[in-house]
Design an enzyme around this catalytic site. Sequence first.
Site, PDB file in Angstrom:
ATOM      1  N   ARG A  17     -15.322  -1.017 -15.103  1.00  0.00           N
ATOM      2  CA  ARG A  17     -15.563  -2.450 -15.210  1.00  0.00           C
ATOM      3  C   ARG A  17     -14.811  -3.194 -14.109  1.00  0.00           C
ATOM      4  O   ARG A  17     -13.638  -2.913 -13.842  1.00  0.00           O
ATOM      5  CB  ARG A  17     -15.111  -2.984 -16.571  1.00  0.00           C
ATOM      6  CG  ARG A  17     -15.467  -4.470 -16.760  1.00  0.00           C
ATOM      7  CD  ARG A  17     -14.931  -5.026 -18.055  1.00  0.00           C
ATOM      8  NE  ARG A  17     -15.477  -4.355 -19.229  1.00  0.00           N
ATOM      9  CZ  ARG A  17     -16.671  -4.607 -19.759  1.00  0.00           C
ATOM     10  NH1 ARG A  17     -17.464  -5.495 -19.188  1.00  0.00           N
ATOM     11  NH2 ARG A  17     -17.072  -3.960 -20.827  1.00  0.00           N
ATOM     12  N   GLY A  36      -1.275  -9.221  -3.024  1.00  0.00           N
ATOM     13  CA  GLY A  36      -2.432  -9.793  -2.371  1.00  0.00           C
ATOM     14  C   GLY A  36      -3.739  -9.442  -3.043  1.00  0.00           C
ATOM     15  O   GLY A  36      -4.803  -9.868  -2.610  1.00  0.00           O
ATOM     16  N   GLN A  41     -10.673  -5.953  -2.221  1.00  0.00           N
ATOM     17  CA  GLN A  41      -9.872  -4.736  -2.235  1.00  0.00           C
ATOM     18  C   GLN A  41     -10.641  -3.553  -1.647  1.00  0.00           C
ATOM     19  O   GLN A  41     -10.091  -2.760  -0.868  1.00  0.00           O
ATOM     20  CB  GLN A  41      -9.451  -4.407  -3.670  1.00  0.00           C
ATOM     21  CG  GLN A  41      -8.287  -5.224  -4.172  1.00  0.00           C
ATOM     22  CD  GLN A  41      -6.995  -4.834  -3.472  1.00  0.00           C
ATOM     23  OE1 GLN A  41      -6.459  -3.754  -3.672  1.00  0.00           O
ATOM     24  NE2 GLN A  41      -6.499  -5.725  -2.636  1.00  0.00           N
ATOM     25  N   PHE A  79       0.813  -1.221   0.000  1.00  0.00           N
ATOM     26  CA  PHE A  79       0.000   0.000   0.000  1.00  0.00           C
ATOM     27  C   PHE A  79       0.842   1.265   0.000  1.00  0.00           C
ATOM     28  O   PHE A  79       0.492   2.263   0.618  1.00  0.00           O
ATOM     29  CB  PHE A  79      -0.967  -0.003   1.180  1.00  0.00           C
ATOM     30  CG  PHE A  79      -1.820  -1.236   1.231  1.00  0.00           C
ATOM     31  CD1 PHE A  79      -2.719  -1.491   0.219  1.00  0.00           C
ATOM     32  CD2 PHE A  79      -1.705  -2.146   2.263  1.00  0.00           C
ATOM     33  CE1 PHE A  79      -3.494  -2.646   0.240  1.00  0.00           C
ATOM     34  CE2 PHE A  79      -2.466  -3.306   2.288  1.00  0.00           C
ATOM     35  CZ  PHE A  79      -3.369  -3.555   1.275  1.00  0.00           C
ATOM     36  N   LYS A  85     -14.824 -11.147  -6.966  1.00  0.00           N
ATOM     37  CA  LYS A  85     -14.400 -11.542  -5.620  1.00  0.00           C
ATOM     38  C   LYS A  85     -13.226 -10.685  -5.136  1.00  0.00           C
ATOM     39  O   LYS A  85     -13.252 -10.142  -4.030  1.00  0.00           O
ATOM     40  CB  LYS A  85     -14.018 -13.021  -5.607  1.00  0.00           C
ATOM     41  CG  LYS A  85     -13.592 -13.531  -4.243  1.00  0.00           C
ATOM     42  CD  LYS A  85     -13.301 -15.040  -4.270  1.00  0.00           C
ATOM     43  CE  LYS A  85     -14.573 -15.827  -4.415  1.00  0.00           C
ATOM     44  NZ  LYS A  85     -14.344 -17.287  -4.238  1.00  0.00           N
ATOM     45  N   THR A  86     -12.200 -10.567  -5.947  1.00  0.00           N
ATOM     46  CA  THR A  86     -11.027  -9.803  -5.517  1.00  0.00           C
ATOM     47  C   THR A  86     -11.323  -8.306  -5.452  1.00  0.00           C
ATOM     48  O   THR A  86     -10.751  -7.590  -4.635  1.00  0.00           O
ATOM     49  CB  THR A  86      -9.830 -10.064  -6.442  1.00  0.00           C
ATOM     50  OG1 THR A  86     -10.173  -9.719  -7.787  1.00  0.00           O
ATOM     51  CG2 THR A  86      -9.405 -11.523  -6.390  1.00  0.00           C
ATOM     52  N   GLY A 101      -7.975  -0.145  -6.053  1.00  0.00           N
ATOM     53  CA  GLY A 101      -7.138  -0.404  -4.884  1.00  0.00           C
ATOM     54  C   GLY A 101      -7.193   0.680  -3.828  1.00  0.00           C
ATOM     55  O   GLY A 101      -6.996   0.399  -2.647  1.00  0.00           O
ATOM     56  N   GLU A 102      -7.478   1.933  -4.220  1.00  0.00           N
ATOM     57  CA  GLU A 102      -7.361   3.037  -3.270  1.00  0.00           C
ATOM     58  C   GLU A 102      -8.649   3.803  -3.004  1.00  0.00           C
ATOM     59  O   GLU A 102      -8.787   4.419  -1.941  1.00  0.00           O
ATOM     60  CB  GLU A 102      -6.273   4.007  -3.758  1.00  0.00           C
ATOM     61  CG  GLU A 102      -4.908   3.342  -3.742  1.00  0.00           C
ATOM     62  CD  GLU A 102      -3.819   4.197  -4.348  1.00  0.00           C
ATOM     63  OE1 GLU A 102      -3.069   4.801  -3.582  1.00  0.00           O
ATOM     64  OE2 GLU A 102      -3.733   4.239  -5.580  1.00  0.00           O
TER      65      GLU A 102
END
Length: 750
Positions: free
Chosen positions: A641, A468, A651, A241, A646-647, A716-717
Amino acid sequence: MRYVGQPIDRLDGVAKTTGAARFSAEYPYPNLAYAALVHATIARGRITRIDTGTARKTPGVLAVITHGNAPEMKPAPKPNQFDMSTLAAATSVNYLNTDEVYWNGQPVAVVVAETLDVAREAAYLIEVEYAEYPAAVDFAAEEGNARPQKSTMLSEADGRKGDAEAALADAPFALDLRYTTAQVNHNAIEPHSTTAYWDGDHLILHEGSQNVAWVRDHLAIRFDLPKQNVRVISPFVGGAFGGKSFVWPGTVLTALAAKVTGRPVRMMLTREGVFRTVGGRTPSIQRVAIGAQLDGSMTALIHTSVCQVGRTGGWSEQVTSVSRHLYDAANIQVQQNLVGMDLLANTIMRAPGESIGSFALEATVDELAYELGLDPIELRARNEPARNPLDGKAFSHRLLMECFEEGAKEFGWAGRPQEPGSMRDGRWLIGMGVAAAYHPAWRFPANLTVRLSDDGTVLIRCGLHEMGMGSATAVSQIAADALCVPMAAVTVAYGDTALPDTTTAGASSQTASVTASLLAACAKLDRAVFTLARKTPGSPLRGLRRADVTARDGGLYNGSRGESYHDILRRAGRASVEARVGADTRLGEIADQVRSMSKFLLDRRRWVKAACGAQFCEVLVDSDTGETRISRWLGVFDVGRVVNAKTAASQLRGGIVMGIGLALTEETLVDPRNGRIVNASLSEYHVPVHADIPVIDVRYLDDPDPTMPLGVVGIGEVGVTGVAGAVANAVFHATGKRIRDLPITLDKLL
């Protein structure tokens, strides 16, 4: 699409859960030695005496390296945004090549021993004396010394539309508020660790990194090596991160220790060592002022910030970014300011700038709504812009109000009473808060190759990073759909500088960047395979046009006429066909970077691209003790999109958890007398644990951004943004108390 968007298990899941996955401190080498650091205990000065005699005599010690005997290294290059690898250095200090101390915690010696215990014990035996210099280490005291931050090609530090100060003074209603956020530090599940081995003049490094190419290039410069003589291997990274984006002292000094001893050396930082030598998120002081008409329409929005950087380096955060984009104020003024400190360089940390900037902005908007007697979502709707408020650029894609509408319905927002303190369950005060999430979308160069073999398998070679989030799984899904092959036929090689370079795993940019190159490479491969087929005697595709042919079922077909990739390659006598995107020469790399930066700047002139969302929070606050518990959470996001359902949800949940830590528990305490971090451990630095986190409901609209590759924006953020604002707003709704200083701890509520 058969695979994209599906909730597919991560390909590395079994390896990680069974322990088969090797992280940087788990690679076996014969004759392996271990290294430990000695940290400076002053903020600024010079070493006058260092006694290593007892440490050297300790059985098992192989070497003690100080500024008095360390081999000379080249200094870090000056940053140049047209050569992104020059940004790799976390600080400008030439470690152990100087007797000067620039921060409390700077490595002043390295002990190398046969075992880790001996190395650490000997490190404790080293005595260091210093001549101390005056040092600026108290951030609050240095606020008056802040100077305007300079804008760069990647980050704009200021902006104006109209006269916001005059409009604020003339507004029928106005708020002018001050906020502070604490310094916080990275605490990844895998502390920073490095294993280094020299094979002649070739360096092999195992390193948990978000940018292996930067690490390679930086070490090549520091040790005066050709770039091809350095190999960095990092297939698995146990969380990062931002904390593993740059090259910190431990990495350089492990390579140096291996060179001095002629043996493989491993350095595993303690938790304290991470605090002392790896930067965290800057503290901030922020002013947010909003002027409004009585109907809530904003006439003025002012957002300024003061953050710190180290004298030897530091990453300036885009704190006011959110205020450039979220609200359609008639007059806007944003300005970021920096103050130089004699502290370890700060660094990027999940949604740098937006995470803390959105707290101050969204708390002010909530306060404005309460004072005007408006629902907080209604106030946002009345100020939702059709174009970017500051400069009039078009939004490439923005469904923020749709996120609020869906979230309000699912969270039961309509049943929330307006009056603070009006909801209670026994001794628990109940509050509901909401805030907007926002993070810009980025895209950078990514090199890769895609090889189709005559057995129907596909190999993708790309130096991407896996921290991850399931990067290799997402790439496999995209490639399988692009080439119409089973996902099981796709293999992704990644996390190694022996592979084509790609972008950093940061700024929520890796998936979009790799996707653009992957789709281009798959298209090249498709054309190459079709060309083989139509030119090969006996092929059922001979003489057809590409427009007449469809890729499906692992081959190319025109109705029932066609053949598999296996048959095409076999008939053509080819074992494989490969397509490449990106240059493999130094001049080609420079040209790629220039083209990419030019496209980036042109895109920014035309569009504002971002992920956004709505964060809904419910808190319980103990009326006697002030204990605050998060009882419910819903986040609804517009992230373009979604490649893997799942991932993606994982996140976004992870970002929300990190935001809850920012809001309620995390604070790095710096001694204002000497600049030493006093809570450099997980026993005293409090990250959220399972008991602190409720079930987090995550939704996303899954609407592609037409200006991004495959419509991917980045996830991610954005999940961490708006979280602290939603918590603070919920706490106010529960208690009637506005807390404008993070973290929101018991003492501030009592």
